[in-house]
Every structure is written in structure tokens, then in C-alpha cells.
Write a protein that holds these residues in place. Structure first.
Motif, PDB file in Angstrom:
ATOM      1  N   HIS A   2      -1.644  -7.864  -0.531  1.00 55.34           N
ATOM      2  CA  HIS A   2      -2.409  -7.479   0.419  1.00 55.34           C
ATOM      3  C   HIS A   2      -1.699  -7.676   2.019  1.00 55.34           C
ATOM      4  O   HIS A   2      -1.035  -8.787   1.955  1.00 55.34           O
ATOM      5  CB  HIS A   2      -3.767  -8.150   0.220  1.00 55.34           C
ATOM      6  N   ASN A 105      -5.880  -5.683  -6.700  1.00 55.34           N
ATOM      7  CA  ASN A 105      -5.749  -4.538  -5.524  1.00 55.34           C
ATOM      8  C   ASN A 105      -7.195  -4.234  -5.192  1.00 55.34           C
ATOM      9  O   ASN A 105      -8.022  -4.452  -5.847  1.00 55.34           O
ATOM     10  CB  ASN A 105      -5.137  -3.286  -6.358  1.00 55.34           C
ATOM     11  N   GLY A 207       3.648  -6.497 -10.443  1.00 51.52           N
ATOM     12  CA  GLY A 207       2.288  -7.189 -10.763  1.00 51.52           C
ATOM     13  C   GLY A 207       2.320  -7.972 -11.931  1.00 51.52           C
ATOM     14  O   GLY A 207       1.092  -8.689 -12.251  1.00 51.52           O
ATOM     15  N   GLY A 327      -3.383  -4.384 -10.706  1.00 58.81           N
ATOM     16  CA  GLY A 327      -2.535  -3.529  -9.759  1.00 58.81           C
ATOM     17  C   GLY A 327      -3.038  -2.395  -9.278  1.00 58.81           C
ATOM     18  O   GLY A 327      -2.543  -1.687  -8.354  1.00 58.81           O
ATOM     19  N   ALA A 329      -5.699   0.748  -8.093  1.00 60.94           N
ATOM     20  CA  ALA A 329      -6.877   0.974  -7.068  1.00 60.94           C
ATOM     21  C   ALA A 329      -7.835   2.025  -7.878  1.00 60.94           C
ATOM     22  O   ALA A 329      -9.079   2.021  -7.485  1.00 60.94           O
ATOM     23  CB  ALA A 329      -6.379   1.649  -5.650  1.00 60.94           C
ATOM     24  N   CYS A 353      -1.703   2.858  -7.688  1.00 58.68           N
ATOM     25  CA  CYS A 353      -1.421   1.471  -6.915  1.00 58.68           C
ATOM     26  C   CYS A 353      -1.606   1.526  -5.597  1.00 58.68           C
ATOM     27  O   CYS A 353      -1.549   0.433  -4.974  1.00 58.68           O
ATOM     28  CB  CYS A 353      -0.463   0.950  -7.794  1.00 58.68           C
ATOM     29  N   ARG A 354      -1.608   2.822  -4.809  1.00 57.75           N
ATOM     30  CA  ARG A 354      -1.286   2.959  -3.518  1.00 57.75           C
ATOM     31  C   ARG A 354      -0.198   2.076  -3.019  1.00 57.75           C
ATOM     32  O   ARG A 354       0.792   1.992  -3.369  1.00 57.75           O
ATOM     33  CB  ARG A 354      -2.744   2.563  -2.712  1.00 57.75           C
ATOM     34  N   PHE A 356       0.056  -1.427  -3.065  1.00 59.25           N
ATOM     35  CA  PHE A 356       0.024  -2.598  -3.653  1.00 59.25           C
ATOM     36  C   PHE A 356       1.370  -3.306  -4.227  1.00 59.25           C
ATOM     37  O   PHE A 356       1.707  -4.394  -3.903  1.00 59.25           O
ATOM     38  CB  PHE A 356      -1.202  -2.817  -4.620  1.00 59.25           C
ATOM     39  N   GLN A 357       2.002  -2.250  -4.993  1.00 61.01           N
ATOM     40  CA  GLN A 357       3.141  -2.725  -5.505  1.00 61.01           C
ATOM     41  C   GLN A 357       4.378  -2.486  -4.381  1.00 61.01           C
ATOM     42  O   GLN A 357       5.176  -3.430  -4.397  1.00 61.01           O
ATOM     43  CB  GLN A 357       3.500  -1.896  -6.758  1.00 61.01           C
ATOM     44  N   ARG A 360       4.932  -5.816  -2.531  1.00 56.43           N
ATOM     45  CA  ARG A 360       5.477  -6.808  -3.353  1.00 56.43           C
ATOM     46  C   ARG A 360       6.899  -6.485  -3.422  1.00 56.43           C
ATOM     47  O   ARG A 360       7.669  -7.428  -3.478  1.00 56.43           O
ATOM     48  CB  ARG A 360       4.857  -6.829  -4.963  1.00 56.43           C
ATOM     49  N   HIS A 377       3.668   4.675  -1.674  1.00 59.67           N
ATOM     50  CA  HIS A 377       2.593   4.431  -2.847  1.00 59.67           C
ATOM     51  C   HIS A 377       3.332   4.817  -4.168  1.00 59.67           C
ATOM     52  O   HIS A 377       4.211   5.513  -3.978  1.00 59.67           O
ATOM     53  CB  HIS A 377       1.669   5.400  -2.311  1.00 59.67           C
TER      54      HIS A 377
END
Length: 423
Positions: A2, A105, A207, A327, A329, A353-354, A356-357, A360, A377
Motif C-alpha cells: 500500500h 489489497n 505476495g 493480493g 482487488a 491485482c491493480r 498491489f504487486q 512490491r 497493473h
């Protein structure tokens, strides 16, 4: 992962997003750790400024021969250096990032409320369960006559392994090869042969680490067996900055997958529905943020095409807030009807997952004609699980005498064989 800026901008909304998943609030702790980081940076910068100023004063004192003043100033420099060393902004940053990395997520607004699979919503059903003139058997009742061997698999490796011989081994191979050709030749995915062992950073990027270490197998040298080809495929862009014109990227791979099935004791103990090792065709997309919703629909349709062409009865469901993976959305599951079980079972899961990954992995793109970079994304889906497709074919196309009709699309991969007969 995040963005702490988004947490700070609206901590109440962030906690509300966690609450949808049944998770406790975390914004206050994340902001506390970030405040400590910011304060530590301020102390460090102030100490550096003080050190620079005092160093100039020390030089002046020594030039005029004031040794006592120089020693006093040196003591102040040491105090400033000690203060900077004690501030340790990197420690607070690591603690903040560890907290954020353990949080799931944020869900799409369309995801239905609910804490478990009972709140999942059926969106579409393709076909209807066939009426059999006899009582259909489950796959393991049919398979043993074709060479589905659980006894020797247990002798060689333990429970949750299966040996396939003869026509079933060939049918499994045919399913995987046909799926790969479909996705590469008709759906625009690029085939990739991936490593089956990956490092910590790769598992973290998608994730799996640190949250799901108990679900994984680890080697003696510290590498991890992949639970899905999503892991290496998505990490192909880790640490990269891509040109907008290079997107979207679409990858597919047929690989063994390895899962410890921690916490699944007593579930699906008969047959090959829940295995420690199984083959799967994976789909991964890397795209622009504004395109990921449409890419999610496209990917899911590609997986649905597999089931339709095989002649299976299936349905698409949207997972509820409590059933959506860590992970993701938003996730669509595809479930296939198994006549032997008289039940719907998951055969594919497609997730957006938009960013989020990407956060990371630090995977970015540079907008055409723009300045700076933005996070990509990422999406992943099964296209589909080969073992479960084998189960569905066996149960759906079984005949009263125990033989199994081969789906037409697979016959070229089976040397023209139209019917499998038990030994």
C-alpha cells in the motif's frame, strides 16, 4: 503493498477497506511508524547541518589557536553524530513497510460484501448439468481402470500425489498442450518456460511472502518451489521501467505447481482434486492502470473459452470480500460442474491485482509524452488447472460401460482417439 500517502490522505477509508475483509484497523499504527521515520529523518538532517556548521567553527578555532574551544565544538559534533546514528529512519521505514506488506489489497467497489464463500455471487452459467441414464461415477472411481494410481503415488511420495499411466497420462498432456496453443495462437499470449525454483524477492513480489510461507515448499538452499507460474511470470517486470508503448504484456506458461495445502487436512482426501503437485496453465497480464478492468474481463473470457470448447458446464462467480485472495482487488472464479460429485468445483481463478504487486516489485511504466513514472497493473488467472480439467472431462463424458468420450478439440492431440476404454 500500500501507498502510505493514500493511507495518510484518508486513514478512515483505509481502515474501512480492511474491515470489508474482516481485518482490524491498521492506519493509525502505519502512520505512527511513518511519523517516527519522518522525525528520524529530520533528526538526521538536522544533525548533519549541525555537524557541517560546527566543523567550520572548529576550523576557525584551530586557526586562531583556541584549542579548548575546538575540543568543545568537537564534543558537540560527536553528540550530533550520535543523535543521527540513534535516529535510524531505516528501522522505522522497515517496520512500516513490514506492516503494510502484511495487509491485503483494497477491494474493488463491485466486490460483494460477505465474510466467506457463502456470499459469492453467480454472474453467469454456461450450459446445464447433463442427465445421465445411470449413476455417474466420480473421477477416482473411473480413473483407476485407466491407470490412475494412488497407491504407488503414496508409496513414492506420500498422500496428495497421483500417478497417471497410459491414456490418462496422454490425456493430461493433451489438455495442457492444447490450452497453450489456444492461448498463444488465438488469445495473444506469449509462451514462457519459467524456473520452478525462485528466491525470496520473487515470492515477496507477488505476495506469497511473508504471509503464506506455510503454504509453500522450501528447498534446503533457501529457494521456494512455485505454487503457480504467476510468481515467475509476474516478476519478469520486477524492478523494470517499461515504455507505455510496450504494454500490455501477456504471458502464459504450463508448469507444475507445488502447494503444501497447509490447513486443508481432511478436505478432498480422495482423488486428485487437492494435490501437493499439479500442472496448470497460467495467464498473466501486465498493463496500464486504465486498462486493467477491461483486461480482467478479457482474461476471464480466455479461460472460459477453454471450458466451452471442451464442452463442459461451467459458471462465473464473483468472490465476496471475505473470499477474495490477499493480493486481489477483484476476482472471478470459474466453477465446473462435476456430475460424479454432483457439485460445482473451482477450475480457474482470475484476479485483477491493480498496482498491489507492482508496488512490491517496484514495477513501473513511463507515460508517453509525460514526466516521471507510474506503477503498472498486474493480473493473473488459471487458463486452466489441467488436473481439474482432466477430472471434469472424465466425469462429464463418462459412458455407462466406464469408457470416456474424448472431447473433439483434444482428439488431434490424442492421435485421433475418440474414446478411452478401461483396461
Amino acid at each position: 503493498m500500500h501507498d502510505i500517502k493514500l493511507v495518510r490522505a484518508n486513514p478512515a477509508a483505509f481502515d474501512a477497506a480492511l474491515a470489508r475483509r474482516g481485518a482490524p484497523p491498521a492506519a493509525a499504527e502505519a502512520l505512527r511508524l511513518d511519523d517516527l521515520r519522518v522525525e528520524a529523518i529530520r533528526i538526521t538532517q538536522a544533525a548533519q547541518t549541525t555537524r557541517n556548521e560546527l566543523s567550520r567553527q572548529i576550523g576557525a578555532a584551530m586557526k586562531r589557536g583556541d584549542a579548548l574551544e575546538a575540543e568543545r565544538l568537537k564534543a558537540e559534533v560527536k553528540a550530533a553524530v550520535d543523535a543521527a546514528a540513534a535516529a535510524t529512519p531505516e528501522v522505522h521505514e522497515a517496520a512500516r513497510d513490514a506492516l503494510l506488506a502484511a495487509l491485503p489489497n483494497v477491494l474493488d467497489a463491485e466486490v460483494p460484501e460477505g465474510l466467506d464463500e457463502s456470499a459469492n455471487v453467480v454472474l453467469h452459467t454456461h450450459g446445464a448439468p447433463a442427465n445421465f441414464a445411470f449413476t455417474p461415477k466420480q473421477h477416482f472411481e473411473l480413473g483407476e481402470a485407466f491407470g490412475m494410481d494412488f497407491g504407488n503415488a503414496a508409496k513414492l511420495a506420500g498422500t496428495r500425489f497421483t500417478i497417471l499411466r497410459g491414456p490418462l497420462a496422454r490425456l493430461e498432456r493433451a489438455l495442457g498442450q492444447w490450452m497453450l496453443n489456444l492461448h498463444t495462437e488465438q488469445h495473444g499470449y506469449t509462451e514462457v518456460a519459467v524456473p520452478l525454483l525462485v528466491n525470496d524477492a520473487t515470492m515477496y513480489g507477488t505476495g506469497q511472502l511473508p504471509k503464506f510461507s506455510e503454504d509453500l515448499f522450501r528447498t534446503t538452499d533457501g529457494r521456494w518451489l512455485i505454487p503457480t507460474a504467476e510468481v515467475p511470470l509476474t516478476n519478469l517486470v520486477r524492478g523494470e521501467i517499461l515504455a507505455e508503448s510496450a504494454l500490455p504484456l501477456r504471458f502464459t506458461a504450463l508448469s507444475p505447481c507445488f502447494r503444501s495445502e497447509a490447513g486443508s487436512a481432511g478436505r478432498d482426501t480422495r482423488g486428485m482434486l487437492r494435490q501437493h503437485q499439479f500442472p496448470k496453465v497460467e495467464l498473466v497480464s501486465i498493463c496500464l492502470p486504465q486498462d486493467s478492468a477491461a483486461e480482467h474481463e478479457r482474461m476471464t473470457a480466455c479461460a472460459e473459452r477453454v471450458l466451452t470448447d471442451l464442452g463442459l458446464t461451467w459458471r462465473r462467480i464473483m468472490l465476496s470480500a471475505g473470499d477474495t485472495g490477499f493480493g486481489a482487488a477483484k476476482t472471478y472464479d470459474l466453477e465446473v460442474w462435476l456430475p460424479g460429485q454432483q457439485a460445482w468445483r473451482e477450475i480457474s481463478s482470475c484476479s485483477n491485482c491493480r498496482d498491489f504487486q507492482a508496488r512490491r516489485m517496484d514495477a513501473r511504466f513511463r507515460p508517453a509524452g509525460g514526466k516521471g513514472t507510474e506503477f503498472l497493473h498486474t493480473l493473473n488467472g488459471s487458463g486452466v488447472a489441467v488436473g481439474r480439467a482432466l477430472i471434469a472431462v472424465l466425469e462429464t463424458f463418462q459412458q455407462v460401460d466406464g469408457s470416456v468420450l474424448v472431447p473433439e478439440v483434444l482428439r488431434p492431440w490424442m492421435g485421433g482417439v475418440e474414446m478411452l476404454h478401461p483396461a
